[in-house]
Design a protein around this motif. Structure first.
Motif, mmCIF file in Angstrom:
data_model
loop_
_atom_site.group_PDB
_atom_site.id
_atom_site.type_symbol
_atom_site.label_atom_id
_atom_site.label_comp_id
_atom_site.label_asym_id
_atom_site.label_seq_id
_atom_site.Cartn_x
_atom_site.Cartn_y
_atom_site.Cartn_z
ATOM 1 N N ILE A 413 7.381 2.341 -1.885
ATOM 2 C CA ILE A 413 6.486 0.802 -0.376
ATOM 3 C C ILE A 413 5.519 0.883 -0.544
ATOM 4 N N VAL A 414 4.507 2.580 -0.717
ATOM 5 C CA VAL A 414 2.563 2.193 -0.522
ATOM 6 C C VAL A 414 2.024 2.132 -1.964
ATOM 7 N N SER A 415 3.183 2.306 -3.320
ATOM 8 C CA SER A 415 3.139 1.583 -4.099
ATOM 9 C C SER A 415 2.652 0.303 -4.619
ATOM 10 N N LYS A 416 3.170 -0.271 -3.926
ATOM 11 C CA LYS A 416 3.448 -1.682 -3.840
ATOM 12 C C LYS A 416 1.926 -2.717 -3.140
ATOM 13 N N VAL A 417 1.458 -1.683 -2.137
ATOM 14 C CA VAL A 417 0.115 -1.787 -1.625
ATOM 15 C C VAL A 417 -0.711 -2.959 -2.346
ATOM 16 N N ALA A 418 -1.150 -4.112 -2.489
ATOM 17 C CA ALA A 418 -2.144 -4.827 -3.186
ATOM 18 C C ALA A 418 -3.253 -3.974 -2.912
ATOM 19 N N LEU A 419 -3.856 -3.128 -2.074
ATOM 20 C CA LEU A 419 -5.080 -2.377 -1.521
ATOM 21 C C LEU A 419 -5.113 -1.408 -2.383
ATOM 22 N N PHE A 420 -3.491 -0.660 -2.424
ATOM 23 C CA PHE A 420 -3.803 0.309 -3.165
ATOM 24 C C PHE A 420 -3.646 0.274 -4.970
ATOM 25 N N GLN A 421 -3.411 -0.963 -4.993
ATOM 26 C CA GLN A 421 -3.346 -0.707 -6.326
ATOM 27 C C GLN A 421 -4.206 -0.590 -7.213
ATOM 28 N N GLY A 422 -4.234 0.460 -8.444
ATOM 29 C CA GLY A 422 -5.273 0.487 -9.854
ATOM 30 C C GLY A 422 -5.816 1.866 -8.559
ATOM 31 N N CYS A 423 -5.592 2.403 -7.915
ATOM 32 C CA CYS A 423 -5.999 4.155 -7.073
ATOM 33 C C CYS A 423 -5.391 4.912 -7.938
ATOM 34 N N ASP A 424 -5.690 5.619 -7.387
ATOM 35 C CA ASP A 424 -5.938 7.409 -8.266
ATOM 36 C C ASP A 424 -4.106 7.439 -7.290
ATOM 37 N N ARG A 425 -3.805 7.984 -8.239
ATOM 38 C CA ARG A 425 -2.695 8.406 -8.261
ATOM 39 C C ARG A 425 -1.858 9.553 -7.434
ATOM 40 N N GLN A 426 -3.170 10.204 -7.018
ATOM 41 C CA GLN A 426 -3.153 11.685 -5.972
ATOM 42 C C GLN A 426 -3.658 11.241 -4.904
ATOM 43 N N LEU A 427 -4.469 10.302 -5.403
ATOM 44 C CA LEU A 427 -4.954 9.651 -3.466
ATOM 45 C C LEU A 427 -3.837 8.866 -2.678
ATOM 46 N N GLY A 453 -8.242 -1.978 14.750
ATOM 47 C CA GLY A 453 -7.308 -1.427 14.414
ATOM 48 C C GLY A 453 -7.945 -0.320 13.241
ATOM 49 N N ARG A 454 -7.422 0.726 13.638
ATOM 50 C CA ARG A 454 -7.812 2.632 13.171
ATOM 51 C C ARG A 454 -6.048 2.317 12.507
ATOM 52 N N GLU A 455 -4.834 1.797 12.375
ATOM 53 C CA GLU A 455 -4.004 2.693 11.644
ATOM 54 C C GLU A 455 -2.835 1.274 10.520
ATOM 55 N N MET A 456 -2.625 2.191 9.670
ATOM 56 C CA MET A 456 -1.588 1.339 8.839
ATOM 57 C C MET A 456 -0.600 1.497 9.183
ATOM 58 N N TYR A 457 0.519 0.100 9.256
ATOM 59 C CA TYR A 457 2.006 0.445 9.402
ATOM 60 C C TYR A 457 2.305 0.061 7.952
ATOM 61 N N ILE A 458 3.734 1.344 8.155
ATOM 62 C CA ILE A 458 4.945 1.136 7.145
ATOM 63 C C ILE A 458 6.239 0.814 8.095
ATOM 64 N N ILE A 459 6.900 -0.245 7.980
ATOM 65 C CA ILE A 459 7.705 -0.497 8.153
ATOM 66 C C ILE A 459 9.060 0.003 7.403
ATOM 67 N N GLN A 460 9.823 1.789 8.599
ATOM 68 C CA GLN A 460 10.747 1.957 7.660
ATOM 69 C C GLN A 460 12.118 1.743 8.454
ATOM 70 N N ALA A 461 12.598 1.066 8.793
ATOM 71 C CA ALA A 461 13.538 0.859 9.614
ATOM 72 C C ALA A 461 13.389 0.083 10.872
ATOM 73 N N GLY A 462 14.346 -1.441 11.501
ATOM 74 C CA GLY A 462 13.882 -2.161 12.122
ATOM 75 C C GLY A 462 12.950 -3.073 11.905
#
Length: 601
Positions: A413-427, A453-462
């Motif tokens: 899920i996180v690796s498909k976020v447009a903001l994080f694509q191209g970043c260091d994998r270890q990050l 806004g101080r958080e990012m949200y990932i929907i796991q269920a629901g």
């Protein structure tokens, strides 16, 4: 002739190409069907092109009819003909014939080894339960002695195979390395305490049968293979999802076995004194084992109501029985309490937390509506994930194992976020370890419009709903499991990190949250990724604001409106007048425009 040969080769090549195109079209249709409907079964094998060269005219072209015949033969390979009938040949028989026994066995993860330990434990239980019965009760007779001996030697064969085949192939750890060398594994087993006990278990005392008869007590060393029993318990509990059920069954079996041995001893004591000789001994009526077992239960559990012993032997035997019963029964009760307590430890913790929270809310007179929502949150969180805080469980694991679990749960899920694509994998790996799970109740606000806004949200269920419109209650979009929102707020600055819409939980929703503070701590170690993320965040903010300007949203009013640009044709005429050096009206106008431009500057 040359022309006819050329035309013939071109005809063959054209026919071949048309057939290949037809085959590729059929394969494309099958792939499309499989993509639209995964349940549609299709052949995975692609049609193999013939190795015919197109340049030489005389090259042989293999016919396409061979392909269906080959597929047909591959499909019928599991059928064999016998006389006039056709029988289906099971492919698992081939696997069984071609199976090779592993040269080394991992005792911690190999399920085949656990299955083998089950058979070893069954043989050990046969000896432990039936040797006392055959020694005390008259169940072993010359008429059925061959059946008893057959099962005895079958158990001995299992013991022998365990020594020769399995124990010499077990991997072990030496100096941090997993040893799989055959010679080293064999030497490790021969030097172990278990090998000595296994050799004692198989002492050939059966040769004394020829002198003293078939006495079951000569097989008592077979009961010393208890190490296999405890190893089987550890391996089985490691693979069971509810190991406490097996622990309860095992503890109950301990109690039943102690009663079993006591019933055998009581019958032996009665036979020693003489059946029916006194009121204390067994009178020889009814089923001997059931009646002796009933007496053993009343004695070990100290129920009472037993006849008084008459002779000195009976008194000593009864005293030893009472002492053993009190000790054994107290140990069993204590062990059963520990097993049940360990099985319900989580439930007890949940109840204590809920009771403390309710006591706190009653003390401060919290409204009942809020109290009911808090109770609902406790119940749903516990029943959905079996714990109140996942971090308490994962904090006990090493950092590498926590990362493996986080990657398996959230990396896709996180690796498909447009903001994080191209970043260091270890990050991204470091971010996964900082995620925390939060449960929202129906209609709970995940975030509100205008707040920082101080958080990012990932929907796991629901599901969650994004609200907007003039009244702020129109559902703009519904986000489902796997969606991500709020990622721009992690890097936006200068007021750009305010929420632009209300987000509420539609039903129960389990979300993973990444805090801005945690991300900043991670980005310190990845300066290149930090620059890339800030650049992407600015670009995404610009793109989000651009459509609003194009739709004509009124901006700030201008006090002095901008001057219209000079037409291009008029500028060309002025330039021509300047080059000619004339004194006409165009030249005067050009000089006047220069003065105005200087004043404007």
């Amino acid at each position: 002739r040359v022309g006819s040969a050329t035309s013939l080769s071109s005809t063959v090549i054209n026919n071949r190409l048309q057939e290949l195109v037809k085959l590729f079209k059929e394969r494309t249709e099958k792939v499309k069907e499989k993509l639209t409907d995964p349940d549609v079964s299709s052949d995975d094998e692609s049609p193999a092109a013939s190795p015919a060269k197109l340049a030489p005219a005389a090259a042989p072209v293999p016919p396409l009819e061979e392909e269906p015949e080959r597929d047909k033969s591959a499909g019928d390979e599991h059928y064999c003909e016998m006389m006039c009938c056709t029988f289906k040949y099971q492919p698992w028989l081939d696997h069984l014939k071609n199976y090779q026994f592993p040269s080394s066995i991992d005792p911690l993860t190999n399920l085949m080894y656990v299955l083998w330990l089950f058979f070893v434990v069954m043989a050990w239980n046969w000896n432990c339960w039936l040797i006392p019965v055959r020694w005390a009760f008259p169940y072993q007779t010359p008429a059925n002695i061959h059946y008893w001996l057959l099962v005895d030697y079958l158990c001995d064969l299992i013991y022998l195979l365990d020594i020769l085949v399995f124990q010499t192939r077990l991997q072990f750890v030496r100096g941090g390395d997993i040893i799989t060398d055959k010679k080293a594994m064999k030497e490790n087993y021969l030097r172990s305490q278990r090998f000595k006990m296994d050799v004692v278990c198989l002492l050939p005392l059966d040769f004394f049968y020829f002198k003293v008869g078939v006495n079951p007590l000569l097989r008592f060393p077979r009961c010393l293979k208890y190490m296999a029993f405890f190893e089987f318990n550890n391996r089985l509990e490691a693979i069971l999802s509810k190991a406490y059920i097996y622990r309860v069954i095992r503890t109950t079996a301990y109690l039943l076995y102690s009663l079993h041995v006591n019933s055998c001893l009581y019958y032996w004591a009665s036979a020693y004194e003489g059946l029916g000789s006194t009121t204390w001994v067994y009178d020889g009526e009814g089923n001997s084992y059931i009646r002796c077992y009933y007496w053993a239960v009343k004695t070990l559990i100290t129920i009472g109501g037993l006849p008084d012993p008459k002779t000195l032997f009976e008194i000593v035997f009864q005293l030893l029985n009472y002492f053993t019963g009190v000790f054994a029964f107290s140990v069993m009760i204590g062990q059963m309490r520990d097993v049940v307590g360990a099985a319900t430890a989580g439930q007890t913790y949940y109840r204590s937390c809920m009771d403390s929270t309710i006591k706190y809310m009653n003390f401060y007179k919290i409204p009942k509506t809020i109290q009911n929502r808090v109770k609902t949150w406790y119940e749903y969180t516990w029943h959905s994930q079996g714990m109140l805080d996942e971090s308490e469980l994962l904090v006990q694991l090493p950092d590498k194992m926590r990362l493996d679990i986080a990657i398996d749960v959230n990396y896709n899920i996180v690796s498909k976020v447009a903001l994080f694509q191209g970043c260091d994998r270890q990050l991204i790996f470091d971010m996964l370890k900082r995620l925390r799970s939060v449960v929202y109740l129906p209609n709970d606000y995940v975030c509100k419009k205008g707040e920082i806004g101080r958080e990012m949200y990932i929907i796991q269920a629901g599901q969650v709903q994004v609200l907007g419109g003039p009244d702020g209650k129109t559902v703009l979009v519904t986000l489902k499991a796997g969606s991500v929102f709020g990622e721009i707020s992690l890097l936006a600055a200068g007021g750009g990190n305010r929420r632009t819409a209300n987000v509420i939980a539609h039903g129960f929703a389990n979300l993973f949250i990444l805090d801005k503070k945690d991300l900043n701590e991670i980005l310190v170690h990845y300066p290149e990724s930090q620059k890339l993320l800030r650049k992407k965040a600015k670009k995404m903010l610009k793109n989000n604001n651009k459509p609003k300007d194009e739709k004509g949203v009124p901006g700030d009013p201008l006090i002095i409106p901008p001057k219209a640009d000079t037409p291009k044709l008029f500028q060309a005429a002025l330039a021509a007048a300047g080059r000619m050096g004339g004194k006409g009206p165009l030249a005067q106008l050009r000089w006047r425009l220069k003065e105005l431009k200087a004043m404007q500057v």
